[in-house]
Design an enzyme around this catalytic site. Structure first.
Site, mmCIF file in Angstrom:
data_model
loop_
_atom_site.group_PDB
_atom_site.id
_atom_site.type_symbol
_atom_site.label_atom_id
_atom_site.label_comp_id
_atom_site.label_asym_id
_atom_site.label_seq_id
_atom_site.Cartn_x
_atom_site.Cartn_y
_atom_site.Cartn_z
ATOM 1 N N HIS A 528 0.628 -14.861 -24.269
ATOM 2 C CA HIS A 528 0.393 -13.939 -23.155
ATOM 3 C C HIS A 528 1.181 -12.641 -23.369
ATOM 4 C CE1 HIS A 528 -0.052 -12.916 -18.759
ATOM 5 N NE2 HIS A 528 1.082 -12.285 -19.013
ATOM 6 N N GLU A 529 2.466 -12.768 -23.637
ATOM 7 C CA GLU A 529 3.292 -11.559 -23.805
ATOM 8 C C GLU A 529 2.870 -10.767 -25.042
ATOM 9 O OE1 GLU A 529 4.829 -10.636 -21.362
ATOM 10 O OE2 GLU A 529 5.010 -12.527 -20.287
ATOM 11 N N HIS A 532 -0.164 -8.744 -24.396
ATOM 12 C CA HIS A 532 0.083 -7.539 -23.594
ATOM 13 C C HIS A 532 0.200 -6.297 -24.487
ATOM 14 C CE1 HIS A 532 0.138 -8.479 -19.437
ATOM 15 N NE2 HIS A 532 1.123 -9.358 -19.488
ATOM 16 N N GLU A 589 -3.321 -8.433 -17.154
ATOM 17 C CA GLU A 589 -2.810 -9.808 -17.077
ATOM 18 C C GLU A 589 -3.886 -10.815 -17.462
ATOM 19 O OE1 GLU A 589 0.225 -10.534 -16.804
ATOM 20 O OE2 GLU A 589 0.921 -8.517 -16.300
ATOM 21 N N ASP A 593 -3.699 -13.459 -20.373
ATOM 22 C CA ASP A 593 -3.896 -14.900 -20.160
ATOM 23 C C ASP A 593 -4.941 -15.451 -21.134
ATOM 24 O OD1 ASP A 593 -2.063 -15.143 -18.121
ATOM 25 O OD2 ASP A 593 -3.530 -15.092 -16.497
HETATM 26 ZN ZN LIG Z 1 1.786 -10.621 -18.066
#
Ligand SMILES: [Zn+2]
Length: 692
Positions: A528-529, A532, A589, A593
């Site tokens: 997830h990070e 980003h 986000e 995800d």
């Molecule tokens: Zn996030």
């Protein structure tokens, strides 16, 4: 002042565990401190499964349907979740540490003295109540002394230093276009409701919130000593002033676009936008070093602020400043009646939380906010073994290799863009657990019996620490979260991924769980990070952290088309009642995800190949692939009060937890295959979206 976070940092969880913005969360009745430290839920807990549900119809229900039987929402929470159980576990540990550090006569290190005394002062509600409004008096006197609007500049500068959200914000940030530079910034501010659209949204729920808000301002002013009629009329005028500020403010969705909040200009040009304030004086009085240029995040706001200052009478401005002074203070340091009034609106009405949290919990949180790295240093020594750091680093490297591989296999991307994406990926700094160099708090004075003074000094200390960076080289080792935090983030200007020690525990990382479960869980968090860095916002920054378009126009267009699929898909999910998810606000986000779990899945396949594991062979009732998806889903198990969901959808870039599970698995055909779903079922739609 802390502008960087509000502008760019992408977090994993913002607002999903706790109420936002340090609102009032507590009042102690029983001493929960005597209870045992809560056990952590395992990475995969079969008790939470609702096997009567069809995983292909609603996987969140299947994976988490029975969670609330074991963990109902406590009265002092707007929701509860697997992550919140970990949060509570951490909080008990921090509490024990702080009680020990607060014990008088203890042989304490300088850090223990600071955290112990800060906590002890916060817990001393008798001293806080006995002082009443006295700690505010110097600030109230400053407001009362203003005779002329020209004198506002000096007061606003002082209020910036003590984090009073009056009219505007100034601070420090990394330059979007030159990440080696730290610059001054000015931004919109001054609203008391959570977001600008709260002032304009139509419908009964929105109207009711505004009425409750005006009543809340009225009650607060009365507690400051105004008569009933003065308080009511001032509250009405304050609300009108805030509504006018909101009108020239930018909404939370537009603010996600870095270009929208980046306008470098000469201080003299900012002066022309708002001639009613003396900008060079404001910056100097707020202890800024001399600067010629400043990022004016939203020029329209400062253009609009000037006629507002002219049109509003001084009496109203002074009432507004008194209101914001109290509303901006961490209410745990306020006398009881004000503290309860703040909780009634911020906790009960906005978040739907029936009761305040116990005072000890609020004081643990307040100490973490004020002295996070002093508290974190003690926490890490006690709770974060080197083995956890090593295991996480291995997982991070696995996920980074998965992304490398994924980039090779992305059919839609040209070799040119692919090479630049890889360069960015290889430049990402991995930060795990805690900083290499601890922050020095030796110059921050902390005193027992002075909760308000401690809070104010800690804020000034932090703001000066930020401001002093302007014009200096960037410290790339710095962290934006304290080590005990149960969260993680990516910062595009730093191009780093950060996993505090607090989150590197079960259920996210469970040394006793299967590898597949951990890939689905902490692997998904790491992915997830990492993703980003390549979502609709992160992709606009390069490997050095600079806002620069490294995409070919065709690839950029293809990305936009794919992202648009996600915007529409999530925009159709109903969060609560008639409120749908804002597909644009949550795009980054949702992309993280989806991309994150795909990367974790690629890493799982590589790991199974290395270890010669058959991923389709059942172990303990589920195949490793099924465990992967269950582990992921159970990291998000939880329930949220409807008021909180409404607030979240309107302010928070994260989708509600149910969609962080269902939205992702329905875009992965591997999920449908693993659970035997048929094309056309809700978790295996024909028109799935995929960006990464
Ligand atoms: Zn996030």
């Amino acid at each position: 002042m802390r502008m960087r976070a509000s502008i760019v940092i992408s977090r994993l969880l913002l607002g999903t565990l706790l109420s936002l913005n340090g609102i009032a969360l507590a009042q102690s009745k029983s001493s929960a401190s005597e209870k045992e430290v809560p056990n952590l839920p395992p990475g995969l807990d079969k008790r939470f499964l609702d096997t009567s549900a069809d995983p292909c119809a609603d996987f969140f229900q299947y994976a988490c349907g029975n969670f609330s039987k074991y963990y109902p929402i406590p009265n002092d929470r707007p929701g509860y979740s697997a992550g919140a159980v970990l949060y509570d576990h951490n909080e008990y540990i921090l509490h024990t540490m702080l009680e020990k550090a607060a014990a008088p006569g203890a042989d304490r290190t300088p850090n223990q003295q600071k955290i112990g005394d800060y906590y002890a002062a916060c817990m001393d509600s008798a001293a806080i109540d006995q002082k009443g409004l006295r700690p505010f008096q110097p600030e109230l006197d400053r407001i009362a002394a203003i005779k002329d609007k020209k004198e506002l500049t000096a007061l606003l500068a002082h209020f910036q230093l003590i984090n009073v959200n009056a009219l505007l914000g100034v601070g420090e940030q990394q330059d979007f276009k030159d990440a080696t530079k730290q610059i001054a910034a000015a931004d919109q501010g001054g609203l008391g409701l959570p977001e600008r659209d709260y002032y304009f949204r139509t419908g009964d729920a929105a109207e009711k919130t505004r009425q409750q808000y005006v009543q809340h301002i009225t009650n607060t002013l009365k507690l400051l000593g105004e008569s009933d009629s003065d308080a009511a009329s001032d509250a009405k005028k304050i609300f009108e002033l805030e509504t006018a500020l909101a009108k020239v403010s930018m909404d939370v969705t537009s603010r996600r676009q870095p270009q929208n909040v980046y306008h470098m200009m000469a201080v003299g040009d900012l002066q022309k936008l708002t001639p009613g304030l003396d900008w060079p004086q404001l910056l100097a009085d707020a202890d800024f070093p001399s600067v010629s240029e400043i990022n004016v995040a939203n020029p329209d706001f400062f253009r609009g602020l000037n006629p507002l200052l002219e049109a509003t009478d001084l009496k109203t401005i002074k009432a507004y400043l008194r209101w914001q002074l109290v509303a901006s203070t961490d209410s745990v340091a306020l006398p009881k009646a004000l503290d309860e009034e703040m909780f009634d609106f911020n906790g009960r009405k906005l978040h739907g939380q029936p009761e305040m949290q116990a005072r000890w919990k609020r004081c643990v949180q307040a100490t973490d906010r004020a002295l996070g790295e002093a508290l974190g240093q003690v926490y890490v020594a006690q709770e974060f073994p080197a083995s956890s750091k090593a295991a996480t680093l291995q997982m991070v490297h696995d996920i980074e290799s998965a992304m490398d591989q994924d980039l090779d296999n992305l059919g839609w991307m040209s070799p040119e863009t692919r090479a630049r994406a890889k360069a960015k990926l290889h430049a990402i700094a991995d930060k795990i657990g805690y900083p290499d160099h601890w922050r020095d708090y030796s110059k921050l004075a902390v005193q027992r019996g002075d909760a308000y003074g401690n809070a104010e000094r800690a804020i000034v200390f932090e703001n000066l620490r930020e401001i002093v960076k302007i014009g200096k080289p960037v410290d790339r080792g710095e962290w934006g979260m304290s080590p005990p935090t149960v969260d993680a983030y990516y910062n595009p200007s730093m191009n780093d991924i950060n996993f505090p020690a607090g989150i590197l525990q079960s259920p996210f990382f469970d040394a006793k769980a299967s590898d597949a479960t951990n890939y689905g869980d902490i692997g998904g968090v790491v992915g997830h990070e990492l993703t980003h860095g390549f979502d609709d916002q992160g992709r606009q920054f390069d490997g050095n952290g600079n806002l620069s378009d490294w995409w070919t126009p065709e690839d950029g267009k293809k990305f936009e088309e794919k992202a648009d699929c996600t915007v529409k898909e999530y925009g159709n999910f109903s969060a609560v009642d008639d409120v749908k998810i804002n597909g644009k606000l949550t795009l980054g986000e949702n992309t993280a995800d989806n991309g994150g779990l795909r990367l974790a899945f690629i890493a799982l396949l590589a790991d199974a190949k290395r270890k010669n594991i058959d991923l389709n062979q059942k172990q303990d009732g589920y195949t490793p692939v099924q465990q992967f998806f269950l582990g992921h889903a159970q990291g998000w198990c939880g329930n949220t009060r409807p008021e909180q969901i409404r607030l979240q959808v309107q302010t928070d870039p994260h989708s509600p937890r149910k969609f962080r599970v269902n939205g992702v698995v329905q875009n992965m055909p591997e999920f449908g295959e693993a659970f035997g779903c048929k094309t056309g079922q809700p978790m295996m739609p024909v028109n799935a979206c995929r960006v990464w």
